[in-house]
Scaffold this active site. Structure first.
Site, PDB file in Angstrom:
ATOM      1  N   ASP A 107       3.736   1.495   4.762  1.00  0.00           N
ATOM      2  CA  ASP A 107       2.762   0.707   5.507  1.00  0.00           C
ATOM      3  C   ASP A 107       2.057  -0.180   4.482  1.00  0.00           C
ATOM      4  OD1 ASP A 107       1.095  -0.170   7.619  1.00  0.00           O
ATOM      5  OD2 ASP A 107      -0.424   1.293   7.047  1.00  0.00           O
TER       6      ASP A 107
ATOM      7  N   ASP B 215      -1.437  -2.188   4.969  1.00  0.00           N
ATOM      8  CA  ASP B 215      -2.897  -2.140   4.934  1.00  0.00           C
ATOM      9  C   ASP B 215      -3.383  -0.709   4.748  1.00  0.00           C
ATOM     10  OD1 ASP B 215      -3.081  -4.956   5.534  1.00  0.00           O
ATOM     11  OD2 ASP B 215      -2.554  -4.465   7.589  1.00  0.00           O
TER      12      ASP B 215
END
Length: 249
Positions: free
Chosen positions: A12, A14
């Site tokens: 991922d 953020d």
């Protein structure tokens, strides 16, 4: 951490590679509180609302989930809705305007520990991908100077074009693994969001790493994380030279 057991690493963005989760949190809070101020009896939006209803999900799904939790009816709207529209899509686009402004004004630096792991995995030849619900992922990667680490970037725009379900469904992670030539059981998912960890578990990935940037170690474990770390430096290979690669997975 024994990376030779795995053929791909799916990150991922953020909150895992860059601290832009904080920028997203501020953008969501500004947008939702502006909207809630016009509805009598609605308490303000909080950080807990972000973790419970929004974090890790595609933008419009986050709007829908939060509004449903608050019992606020709002029409879906049209793809052409501008940020001023009082629709699900309009609110999502309004949030994106807030995010883009903060990113432009302040920029972003990757987490140092994350860069150390990216360097180590590149040296080992482990293929890496970004799997992000955010359509802003390419701009964030460019701003942080880390685009070149990743062979593929599966972001929200591509997922929509390919009609892939967003997190907590595993579809985007599975598609990214396939692009890298890896099967799920030989791939590692690295996520800070509850919905992302749930996606990793639903996809039966070989290892699901929860990165605790505020969601909480217990919550990430309950969502399906095999191991929880607070910094990706904890996942360095055993021969990285500082003894911090201590995850026996």
């Amino acid at each position: 951490m024994f990376w030779d057991r795995y053929d791909a690493a799916l990150f991922d963005l953020d909150g895992v590679v860059t601290p832009t989760a904080e920028v997203h949190m501020r953008a969501w809070a500004a947008m939702f509180n502006d909207h809630l101020a016009s509805i009598p009896g609605q308490p303000p939006y909080t950080d807990q609302d972000y973790f419970d209803y929004v974090d890790g999900k595609p933008r419009y799904d986050g709007v829908r989930t939060f509004l449903l939790a608050r019992g606020i009816p709002l029409p879906e709207g049209e793809p052409t809705d501008g940020p001023e529209a009082e629709t699900v899509i309009g609110l999502g686009n309004r949030k994106n305007d807030y995010f883009a402004k903060v990113l432009s004004d302040e920029g972003v630096e990757p987490y140092p520990g994350s860069v150390r792991l990216l360097d180590a995995l590149r040296e080992l030849g482990v293929p890496m991908a970004i799997v992000s619900s955010s359509r802003n992922a390419p701009a964030v990667l460019a701003a942080a100077g880390v685009t070149d680490y990743f062979q593929t970037v599966m972001h929200g725009g591509i997922a929509a074009e390919r009609h892939l379900a967003g997190k907590p469904a595993p579809d985007t992670f599975l598609a990214a693994a396939e692009t890298l030539g890896a099967t799920a059981d030989r791939a590692v998912v690295l996520e800070d969001a509850i919905s992302g960890v749930q996606a990793g578990r639903a996809g039966d990935f070989g290892l699901v790493v929860g990165v605790d940037r505020g969601a909480g170690a217990n919550a990430l474990t309950e969502a399906g994380a095999d191991v929880v770390v607070t910094d990706l430096v904890e996942l360095l290979p055993d021969d990285a030279g500082d003894g911090q690669g201590e995850v026996s997975s």
